[in-house]
Design an enzyme around this catalytic site. Structure first.
Site, mmCIF file in Angstrom:
data_model
loop_
_atom_site.group_PDB
_atom_site.id
_atom_site.type_symbol
_atom_site.label_atom_id
_atom_site.label_comp_id
_atom_site.label_asym_id
_atom_site.label_seq_id
_atom_site.Cartn_x
_atom_site.Cartn_y
_atom_site.Cartn_z
ATOM 1 N N GLU A 7 0.895 -1.235 -0.113
ATOM 2 C CA GLU A 7 -0.225 -0.073 0.235
ATOM 3 C C GLU A 7 0.969 1.170 -0.039
ATOM 4 O O GLU A 7 0.642 2.241 -0.683
ATOM 5 C CB GLU A 7 -0.973 -0.116 1.254
ATOM 6 C CG GLU A 7 -2.224 -0.877 1.094
ATOM 7 C CD GLU A 7 -3.098 -0.851 2.259
ATOM 8 O OE1 GLU A 7 -3.666 0.498 2.733
ATOM 9 O OE2 GLU A 7 -3.594 -1.765 2.798
ATOM 10 N N ASP A 83 -1.876 -4.302 3.599
ATOM 11 C CA ASP A 83 -2.059 -4.332 5.033
ATOM 12 C C ASP A 83 -2.987 -5.272 5.661
ATOM 13 O O ASP A 83 -3.999 -5.534 5.030
ATOM 14 C CB ASP A 83 -2.663 -2.817 5.588
ATOM 15 C CG ASP A 83 -1.810 -1.838 5.460
ATOM 16 O OD1 ASP A 83 -0.417 -2.037 4.949
ATOM 17 O OD2 ASP A 83 -1.734 -0.507 5.558
ATOM 18 N N TYR A 292 2.203 -3.897 13.455
ATOM 19 C CA TYR A 292 1.094 -3.089 12.788
ATOM 20 C C TYR A 292 0.107 -2.362 13.696
ATOM 21 O O TYR A 292 0.004 -2.823 14.832
ATOM 22 C CB TYR A 292 -0.030 -4.037 12.006
ATOM 23 C CG TYR A 292 -0.872 -3.533 11.076
ATOM 24 C CD1 TYR A 292 -0.366 -2.469 9.953
ATOM 25 C CD2 TYR A 292 -2.346 -3.525 11.214
ATOM 26 C CE1 TYR A 292 -1.517 -1.943 9.064
ATOM 27 C CE2 TYR A 292 -3.168 -3.060 10.216
ATOM 28 C CZ TYR A 292 -2.669 -2.057 9.276
ATOM 29 O OH TYR A 292 -3.580 -1.594 8.566
#
Length: 696
Positions: A7, A83, A292
């Site tokens: 991304e 993601d 993350y």
């Protein structure tokens, strides 16, 4: 050559270093497609055909898509590595659709940290696109599009509110209800007793134990008068208290902690966390520093726990190892937010990070490691004293074992160690007063508090907390004053109308139930078609009813008449704020201009044209001195300090004139560097570079 699509461009270099020349890494820059604005109602959704969506490539992503398509044609294989969340899965699916990839066979990489081991493991263990996850995201997007388009159009037409949304409206209602509670609050009088006493020449503050709150001055004074000069110790109690470490951070708890400690807004916290996740150059290495950052899990991977346990033993000793089984959600795919390596301590990384990055990284690092460390043990001593008919207490704490607090400690914690005190000892009362107080209304919410409430009631998800608050501010429904959120009049009006005509939309339970239904779609336990049908038809009926029942917001008259058509002038709301216009719009487009303020003369004259100099205001309401002959003359009086403070400021060069028109030469701020230009710009466009000898 194999093509991997992520991304964010920030990840490309890092992953490329790990995988080598056999791979090309490119970024989609987030979503490449969204629901079209075509079809019935501009929804991009065919309601009669099982809510079939129509997607279009975003105009800002056309070049990106073309580049990806060209690269995909040349690639031996295309691998999707967006993601690891609902939005990321949807982006992977859209990429597969646009690039003509088979969703059943195209490899999908999932990694929660950008490190060599994590990327290598993902390459070795690819999966395919999770279509249930995609369906969940698509259902959410369709619902949000329907609510957003239908409600926003209605509210804009009726009350001039700019938008409404599923999570946005429920959050606004929380803030609006809290504001009503604040405004309706009635202060109550009460008395606080300040009692100080001395023992062995050391002064202590005592707590007076009362069965009820004292709410009048006469009773309070009676108590003060009844307290004797000496108090006797009647009990000494000691006990060991255990304090457990906190769980590692989720998205919401990180946002709360960052606000409480550093006053970072949620948007800022997420931005910093994103940079730490995507990777920074640390010496010769470019590596992701945290896992993350969008997660609601407190689970830590077994790999991290083992590494952390060894690090704790080596750094602090065996006695500091604690409960390594902490963390709920042990079956979920995500982890808590944690550092990717214990050896990269905050102090080691400090030279490579900005102050904000260091602050947030240290917060994450210490919290994750401390969550696996031993409990803190305190000896709490409670002294009970008696004087007349009254009981007093004094509490002291002594740290027996600091445990996790050797690393992670709350700033507001205080330790009060008491000397040896025995039953029968006497304390001398040195000060006593009854202080009049009034109960205070509830405090207005901070961004961090709103995030906490959103999480508690189950509305929104980690990826939407910051954006929801940002939208409410952009729409001018709430304002942020010193970190405190305050609802505006328009926000209150919007919340009131939504509650009256669309009670479900602002109901937190309804919104939370919708989130659970979307989770069920993700788990393959519920049909997205049923969810959309159950939602759409009752909602559209509410919209149609409200369109008939809701009166337009009457414009407030100014008491003046339009000089063009004689209709009443009214206050209106435009994109730049309130203004006065004709109520007969659009037949009459008269807008009243604000009268110009009298010029403030400085007593100086313009060195360029000789006209008087005056004070003016720029767009940021800053005062500067300029020629009254503007726009014919562009002279601005400035200093070198002004250049530092204001990018638009200019410094006059003494003893030099423009070779083209004879005007003054000034130093101007350019896009890339300062340059010399004519003060008569734009009539004269003379310019020259600043030579090295002239710099400074």
């Amino acid at each position: 050559m194999k093509l991997i699509i992520v991304e964010s461009p920030a990840k490309c270099d890092t992953i490329k270093r790990y995988l080598g020349e056999d791979y090309t890494i490119m970024a989609s820059l987030g979503h490449i497609r969204d629901l079209a604005t075509s079809g019935k109602g501009g929804l991009g959704v065919d309601v009669e055909n099982d809510f079939k969506p129509t997607y279009s490539i975003s105009s800002s992503k056309i070049k990106v898509v073309k580049s990806l398509q060209q690269a995909a044609k040349k690639a031996k294989e295309v691998i999707l590595a967006t993601d690891p969340d609902r939005e990321g899965e949807a982006i992977a699916w859209h990429l597969a659709q646009v690039l003509g990839l088979d969703v059943n066979t195209t490899k999908r990489l999932e990694f929660h940290e950008i490190t060599r081991d994590s990327i290598t493991n993902a390459i070795e263990r690819p999966r395919t696109i999770n279509l249930n996850l995609v369906s969940s995201q698509e259902t959410r997007r369709i619902i949000d599009r329907i609510i957003g388009f239908k409600l926003s159009s209605l509210l804009n037409k009726k009350i001039h509110s700019r938008s409404a949304g599923r999570v946005q409206s429920a959050t606004l209602k929380i803030i609006a209800d809290h504001e009503k509670e604040i405004l309706s609050f009635v202060p109550q009088e009460y008395y606080k007793f300040n009692i100080k006493s001395s023992f062995n020449n050391i002064e202590y503050s005592l707590n007076l134990k009362l069965d009820e709150t004292i709410s009048n001055g006469h009773s309070a004074q009676q108590i003060i008068d009844s307290i004797p000069e000496k108090l006797e110790v009647i009990d000494v109690k000691k006990e060991i208290k255990i304090k457990e470490s906190k769980e590692p951070f989720t998205t919401s708890t990180l946002q709360q902690a960052a606000f409480n400690k550093f006053k970072y807004k949620t948007k800022k916290t997420q931005f910093i966390a994103q940079t730490l996740y995507e990777g920074l150059s640390i010496g010769d290495e470019h590596v992701g520093l945290i896992t993350y950052m969008r997660t609601d899990s407190t689970r830590l991977s077994s790999t991290y726990v083992k590494r952390a346990a060894n690090f704790i033993i080596e750094t602090f000793g065996k006695e500091y190892i604690g409960n390594i089984k902490k963390g709920r959600g042990v079956q979920d795919a995500h982890e808590a937010i944690r550092p990717t390596g214990n050896h990269r301590t905050p102090e080691y990384l400090k030279p490579y990070l900005t102050k904000d990055q260091y602050n947030l990284y240290k917060l994450i690092y210490d919290r994750a490691l401390a969550s696996l460390m031993a409990n803190k043990k305190e000896e709490v001593t409670t002294i009970t004293l008696k004087g007349g008919d009254y009981i007093f207490t004094l509490e002291g704490t002594r740290v027996v074992f600091n445990g996790f607090e050797i690393l992670y400690k709350d700033d507001n914690e205080k330790t009060n160690i008491l000397p040896l005190i025995n039953i029968g000892d006497n304390f001398d009362v040195t000060f006593k007063e009854a202080e009049q107080k009034f109960t205070m209304p509830p405090a207005r919410y901070s961004e961090a508090k709103i995030v906490k409430i959103m999480e508690e009631v189950g509305i929104g998800r980690p990826s939407t907390y910051a954006s929801t608050i940002s939208i409410l501010q952009t729409r001018k429904y709430i304002t942020d004053v010193g970190g405190v959120l305050q609802i505006t009049d328009q926000g209150q009006k919007t919340a009131h109308v939504l509650e009256k005509y669309f009670p479900d939309i602002v109901n937190t339970e309804y919104t939370a139930q919708m989130e659970l239904k979307l989770d069920n779609v993700q788990a393959g336990e519920q049909s997205y078609k049923k969810i959309l049908n159950d939602f759409y038809y009752p909602f559209i009926k509410e919209v149609d009813d409200a369109n008939v029942r809701m009166y337009k917001d009457e414009a407030e008259p100014t008491g003046e008449l339009c000089p063009k058509c004689g209709s009443p002038l009214v206050y209106k709301q435009g994109k730049n704020g309130k203004f006065i216009g004709c109520s007969n719009y659009p037949s009459c487009r008269y807008v009243k201009k604000e009268p110009k303020k009298d010029l403030v003369y400085t007593g100086e004259v313009c060195p360029v044209c000789g006209k008087p100099l005056v004070e003016r205001k720029d767009k940021k309401n800053r005062t500067f001195i300029a020629c009254s002959g503007f726009p014919t003359c562009h002279y601005i009086k400035t200093t070198k300090q002004d250049v530092i403070q204001n990018n638009e400021s200019q410094v006059e060069i003494k003893d030099r004139v423009c070779p083209k028109c004879g005007g003054k030469l000034i130093i101007k701020k350019g896009k890339y560097s300062n340059f010399i230009g004519c003060s008569n710009f734009p009539k004269c466009r003379y310019m020259e570079k600043i030579e090295n000898k002239n710099k400074g």
